[in-house]
Write an enzyme that holds these catalytic residues in place. Structure first.
Site, PDB file in Angstrom:
ATOM      1  CD  GLN B 125      -2.328   1.121   2.878  1.00  0.00           C
ATOM      2  OE1 GLN B 125      -3.167   0.267   3.076  1.00  0.00           O
ATOM      3  NE2 GLN B 125      -1.976   1.973   3.810  1.00  0.00           N
ATOM      4  CB  SER B 128       2.724   7.285   3.886  1.00  0.00           C
ATOM      5  OG  SER B 128       1.709   6.759   4.699  1.00  0.00           O
ATOM      6  CD  GLU B 243      -4.643   0.529   6.787  1.00  0.00           C
ATOM      7  OE1 GLU B 243      -4.915   1.502   6.080  1.00  0.00           O
ATOM      8  OE2 GLU B 243      -3.481   0.155   7.030  1.00  0.00           O
ATOM      9  CD  GLU B 368      -2.314  10.755  18.636  1.00  0.00           C
ATOM     10  OE1 GLU B 368      -1.967  10.140  17.616  1.00  0.00           O
ATOM     11  OE2 GLU B 368      -1.979  10.402  19.786  1.00  0.00           O
TER      12      GLU B 368
HETATM   13  C1  FAD Z   1       4.743  -0.106  10.851  1.00  0.00           C
HETATM   14  C2  FAD Z   1       4.176   0.877   9.907  1.00  0.00           C
HETATM   15  C3  FAD Z   1       3.678   0.443   8.693  1.00  0.00           C
HETATM   16  C4  FAD Z   1       3.177   1.351   7.767  1.00  0.00           C
HETATM   17  N1  FAD Z   1       2.742   0.879   6.568  1.00  0.00           N
HETATM   18  C5  FAD Z   1       2.307   1.752   5.639  1.00  0.00           C
HETATM   19  C6  FAD Z   1       1.938   1.289   4.347  1.00  0.00           C
HETATM   20  O1  FAD Z   1       1.946   0.103   4.077  1.00  0.00           O
HETATM   21  N2  FAD Z   1       1.540   2.191   3.430  1.00  0.00           N
HETATM   22  C7  FAD Z   1       1.492   3.521   3.714  1.00  0.00           C
HETATM   23  O2  FAD Z   1       1.116   4.283   2.839  1.00  0.00           O
HETATM   24  N3  FAD Z   1       1.852   4.006   4.932  1.00  0.00           N
HETATM   25  C8  FAD Z   1       2.266   3.146   5.889  1.00  0.00           C
HETATM   26  N4  FAD Z   1       2.653   3.620   7.130  1.00  0.00           N
HETATM   27  C9  FAD Z   1       2.645   5.053   7.369  1.00  0.00           C
HETATM   28  C10 FAD Z   1       1.485   5.496   8.242  1.00  0.00           C
HETATM   29  O3  FAD Z   1       0.272   5.415   7.568  1.00  0.00           O
HETATM   30  C11 FAD Z   1       1.774   6.912   8.733  1.00  0.00           C
HETATM   31  O4  FAD Z   1       2.904   6.806   9.551  1.00  0.00           O
HETATM   32  C12 FAD Z   1       0.646   7.520   9.505  1.00  0.00           C
HETATM   33  O5  FAD Z   1      -0.419   7.858   8.661  1.00  0.00           O
HETATM   34  C13 FAD Z   1       1.066   8.770  10.280  1.00  0.00           C
HETATM   35  O6  FAD Z   1       1.746   9.676   9.465  1.00  0.00           O
HETATM   36  P1  FAD Z   1       3.181  10.237   9.872  1.00  0.00           P
HETATM   37  O7  FAD Z   1       4.035   9.075  10.236  1.00  0.00           O
HETATM   38  O8  FAD Z   1       3.617  11.121   8.783  1.00  0.00           O
HETATM   39  O9  FAD Z   1       2.948  11.030  11.181  1.00  0.00           O
HETATM   40  P2  FAD Z   1       2.511  12.573  11.276  1.00  0.00           P
HETATM   41  O10 FAD Z   1       1.327  12.791  10.433  1.00  0.00           O
HETATM   42  O11 FAD Z   1       3.691  13.430  11.078  1.00  0.00           O
HETATM   43  O12 FAD Z   1       2.047  12.609  12.793  1.00  0.00           O
HETATM   44  C14 FAD Z   1       2.954  12.699  13.900  1.00  0.00           C
HETATM   45  C15 FAD Z   1       2.129  12.840  15.160  1.00  0.00           C
HETATM   46  O13 FAD Z   1       1.276  13.980  15.048  1.00  0.00           O
HETATM   47  C16 FAD Z   1      -0.058  13.612  15.216  1.00  0.00           C
HETATM   48  N5  FAD Z   1      -0.937  14.392  14.350  1.00  0.00           N
HETATM   49  C17 FAD Z   1      -0.816  14.650  13.030  1.00  0.00           C
HETATM   50  N6  FAD Z   1      -1.863  15.356  12.582  1.00  0.00           N
HETATM   51  C18 FAD Z   1      -2.685  15.533  13.637  1.00  0.00           C
HETATM   52  C19 FAD Z   1      -3.951  16.162  13.819  1.00  0.00           C
HETATM   53  N7  FAD Z   1      -4.629  16.739  12.820  1.00  0.00           N
HETATM   54  N8  FAD Z   1      -4.495  16.133  15.046  1.00  0.00           N
HETATM   55  C20 FAD Z   1      -3.835  15.540  16.074  1.00  0.00           C
HETATM   56  N9  FAD Z   1      -2.662  14.935  15.960  1.00  0.00           N
HETATM   57  C21 FAD Z   1      -2.094  14.934  14.750  1.00  0.00           C
HETATM   58  C22 FAD Z   1      -0.124  12.159  14.839  1.00  0.00           C
HETATM   59  O14 FAD Z   1      -1.236  11.512  15.432  1.00  0.00           O
HETATM   60  C23 FAD Z   1       1.177  11.650  15.373  1.00  0.00           C
HETATM   61  O15 FAD Z   1       1.032  11.426  16.744  1.00  0.00           O
HETATM   62  C24 FAD Z   1       3.156   2.729   8.072  1.00  0.00           C
HETATM   63  C25 FAD Z   1       3.628   3.165   9.306  1.00  0.00           C
HETATM   64  C26 FAD Z   1       4.138   2.266  10.217  1.00  0.00           C
HETATM   65  C27 FAD Z   1       4.667   2.780  11.503  1.00  0.00           C
END
Ligand code: FAD
Lengths: 337, 387
Positions: B125, B128, B243, B368
């Site tokens: 998938q 991101s 999901e 969140e």
């Molecule tokens: C093990 C693992 C597998 C994954 N597999 C996939 C995959 O297969 N395909 C894929 O596309 N992605 C994948 N991901 C990515 C995942 O979907 C993202 O990490 C997730 O959506 C969060 O985005 P970010 O890491 O950029 O965090 P950020 O968006 O930068 O967030 C950081 C922190 O800020 C908080 N935050 C952000 N916006 C808000 C808001 N509006 N209100 C309150 N809090 C907020 C978040 O909750 C988090 O605590 C994977 C991640 C992990 C850890």
């Protein structure tokens, strides 16, 4: 396997909820809080009119002959309404026990008609609820049950202004078939249901309040910190609900591990309700700390239910003994063990 | 409400139990997060498919068995009871599969679903991007139309299994200059297509469970677009719902973890603190509650209901339950929890599991974000700045 309410069950819940929200609103709770007895014969009569005291009384004795799941659903509604009248103990705990005991047809008919009110006494409770106004007491003794009469003594004040407590009494009466554990389990299940209903009510009040109270030029419910408090409380409440219904089925069918399921339900519902109470007061701010808003009635009911019919330590120890002790099978294929 | 299984359901359980007993690999596989482990897991996917167990709820025409959700739950219970491995193809079968069934053309269904159910094509998938995590609508990767192809440029990241998988699905901006959730399209692409570079990313546990993908003028047929051009956001929201919702995190895997935790607690006897014992009971309570809730939702869906924003309740519940259970195991193990290996070759599964459980509250939409969804869509609270 169908883990849904039936059409009839949903219709029953809707009917009772509508009735209670129309006749038993917050203004009624406030008015009762000013009455020395905290009770209203008009409300008691209206419950009889709805058929609720006879919900679990067999049809032969003038009742509706419904089961534990229906009783739990109504107990949730009683919790949601903050019901003042002593409906649950006599109608949803004593009545099925007396039905199972046999030979109690006259008393069951009197429960259904509202003439008899049965209070419950059990060592799990240091207090007896609603002994004043009761015509009978169903009491646990030496693992068995005794039905008789007793006068209320030494009233004890509850934090819940609408609850009436007495110190335990000596009951003069006759043994009836049945176990005191069964009494405890049914009563604990109903306490859990009332706590869950109170939690539902507190969530609704808090969501309402968060949508109207303005600070910094916005409703406080627009702020994420407030939203997240309420979302977390919702998760706890919504995951307690199926546990409660599962326990109701276990009690209804006399399942081998019914007491474990009751303890699970008691903990899930009361933990959710106590957490909801803390969330609700946080969301309401200082208003929540006053009698000016209605919230406190449900908060206090939740605290009372959390301690009644086996406190947290009691139910935790039952789960611990069964789950870690090995009496109940655990694992993926044991969902309905 | 009737919590008894029918004789047919019991017979089905027995059938699954028998097949699993005869087929589940003896001994743990190497972790799915490494290439050798990935290959072992793919081999298991194919073995499952050989018994027609790849995706039991799918129509028979696509390699499924056309079973209902209660039967699926029974299947999952027997699967995890037997200690069967994690599903290498969960992105395909649980997320993309249902999406194609809802939004795909007949041609796309025929082309993609059966190989998915058979474990022949493993999916990743790719939503991101470095600048679009929680804020998925900030997607910058582009797909420019060139005849009957799109030309993809950009970067995706944290794509689970993309280091080894065969195909990927993701959102791309197909309308030049479009903003936020407008102008996005849902595209399927061959991960071996020219112009794609995969860079495995080392995760917390040291293995390369996910990868970064770079797209340098990658040509993808227009026929690989799910739903209309510019309609990608709605499709992706449906996929995200799958999901978080019922399928991906079946209760049985948490019940299996809870059962292991109970065993660990028993084995450690009086060393276990009262607090940790309470947490062990809480693990059983949580896993059971999650199972009941899932049966309840499944019963409703079978009767024609739908699951909407409630899926966010599930997401929070399972991810926080999983983390709490593993944290409890770490506490019970005490000093031994630090060890990567207990003995020769025996990996400390609790440590591995704890590390993985920390990602549950992040992926599939962080908790969140789920709390925002619950507050706004289930409870009806206002959006900030809206008034
Ligand atoms: C093990 C693992 C597998 C994954 N597999 C996939 C995959 O297969 N395909 C894929 O596309 N992605 C994948 N991901 C990515 C995942 O979907 C993202 O990490 C997730 O959506 C969060 O985005 P970010 O890491 O950029 O965090 P950020 O968006 O930068 O967030 C950081 C922190 O800020 C908080 N935050 C952000 N916006 C808000 C808001 N509006 N209100 C309150 N809090 C907020 C978040 O909750 C988090 O605590 C994977 C991640 C992990 C850890």
């Amino acid at each position: 396997m169908d883990f849904r309410l039936t059409e009839d069950q949903r219709a029953l819940v809707d009917g009772v909820r509508e009735f209670l929200s129309g006749t038993h609103g917050a203004e009624v709770l406030r008015a009762l809080d000013g009455e020395p007895t905290r009770r209203s014969s008009a409300i008691a009569a209206s419950l009889v009119e709805m058929g609720l005291p006879g919900l679990m009384v067999p049809a032969d004795q003038g009742g509706l002959g419904l089961g534990t799941v229906e009783a739990v659903l109504i107990a949730i509604e009683a919790g949601r309404a903050g019901l003042s009248e002593p409906l649950i103990d006599g109608a949803f705990v004593a009545a099925p026990l007396l039905t199972n005991a046999g030979g109690q047809d006259a008393l069951l008919a009197a429960i259904a008609s509202g003439e008899a009110r049965v209070a419950l006494q059990h060592p799990a409770n240091p207090w007896v609820a609603d002994l004043d106004g009761a015509t009978h007491v169903l009491s646990a003794r030496a693992g068995g049950l005794l039905i008789g009469t007793a006068a209320a003594q030494h009233p004890a004040d509850s934090v819940d202004p609408l609850r009436r407590l007495s110190k335990p009494v000596t009951v003069a009466g006759t043994p009836v078939a049945g176990s005191s554990d069964d009494l405890l389990n049914r009563a604990a299940l109903m306490a859990a249901a009332q706590a869950l209903g109170a939690a539902d009510a507190m969530l609704a009040l808090s969501v309402d309040y968060a949508g109207t109270r303005q600070q910094f030029g916005e409703p406080i419910g627009a702020f994420q910190a407030v939203k997240h408090h309420l979302a977390s409380a919702t998760v706890a409440i919504e995951f307690a609900r199926p546990v409660l219904l599962r326990a109701a089925c276990a009690v209804e069918h006399g399942e081998a591990h019914a007491s474990v399921h009751v303890s699970h339900a008691k903990l899930a519902a009361c933990d959710a309700a106590v957490a909801m109470a803390e969330t609700a007061i946080q969301v309401h701010g200082a208003m929540g700390y006053t009698y000016e808003v209605d919230l406190h009635f449900w908060m206090k009911r939740a605290w009372a239910m959390a301690g009644a019919w086996g406190d947290r330590a009691f139910h935790l120890s039952r789960i611990d003994a069964a789950v870690i002790g090995g009496a109940i099978p655990v694992g993926p294929a044991e969902t309905f063990a | 409400m009737d919590l008894a299984y029918t004789p047919e359901q019991q017979a089905f359980r027995a059938e699954v139990r028998e097949w699993m007993a005869a087929n589940v690999p003896v001994g743990a596989l190497v972790t799915l997060e490494r290439e050798d482990g990935y290959r072992q897991h793919v081999a298991w996917e194919r073995r499952l498919a050989s018994g027609n167990w790849g995706m039991v709820t799918w129509p028979e025409a696509y390699g499924g068995r056309g079973l209902d959700l209660i039967q699926w739950l029974i299947f999952e219970e027997e699967y995890w009871r037997a200690g069967a491995p994690n599903r290498a193809n969960q992105n395909g079968i649980f997320l993309l599969g249902p999406t194609i069934m809802e939004f795909g053309t007949d041609e796309q269904k025929a082309r993609f679903l059966t190989p998915m159910a058979k474990g022949e094509v493993i999916w990743a998938q790719a939503w991101s991007e470095p600048g679009a995590g929680s804020d998925m609508a900030a997607i910058a990767s582009r797909a420019v139309r060139d005849g009957d192809h799109y030309v993809l440029t950009g970067q995706k990241t944290w794509s689970s299994r993309a280091a080894y998988a065969d195909w990927g699905f993701g959102l791309f901006r197909t309308e030049e200059g479009s903003k936020r959730h407008k102008g996005l399209s849902f595209l399927l692409f061959d991960l071996n297509a020219p112009g794609i570079t995969r860079r495995p990313i080392r995760q917390l546990h040291g293995d390369t469970g996910f990868a970064e993908l770079f797209f340098d003028e990658v040509r993808v047929p227009v026929a690989n677009r799910i739903s209309g051009e510019g309609e990608g956001w709605n499709v992706a929201m449906a996929t995200a719902g799958f999901e978080r919702g019922l399928m991906l995190r079946s209760p049985a895997r948490f019940q299996a973890t809870a059962a292991r935790l109970v065993e660990l607690c028993r084995a450690q006897g009086s060393r276990v603190s009262p607090g940790a014992r309470e947490a062990v009971s809480a693990a059983w309570k949580g896993a059971q509650a999650y199972a009941y809730n899932t049966y309840m939702v499944a019963s409703r869906i079978i009767a024609g209901g739908h699951i909407g924003a409630e899926a966010s309740l599930n997401k929070i519940f399972w991810s926080e339950l999983d983390r709490a259970m593993h944290r409890t195991a770490m506490q019970i193990l005490g000093a031994a929890a630090e060890l990567r290996h207990f003995a020769d070759g025996e990996v400390n599964a609790w440590l591995e599991g704890y590390i993985f459980s920390l990602s549950g509250p992040i992926y599939a939409g962080s908790n969140e974000i789920q709390r925002n969804i619950i507050a706004e869509r289930l409870l009806g609270l206002p959006r900030q700045g809206a008034g």
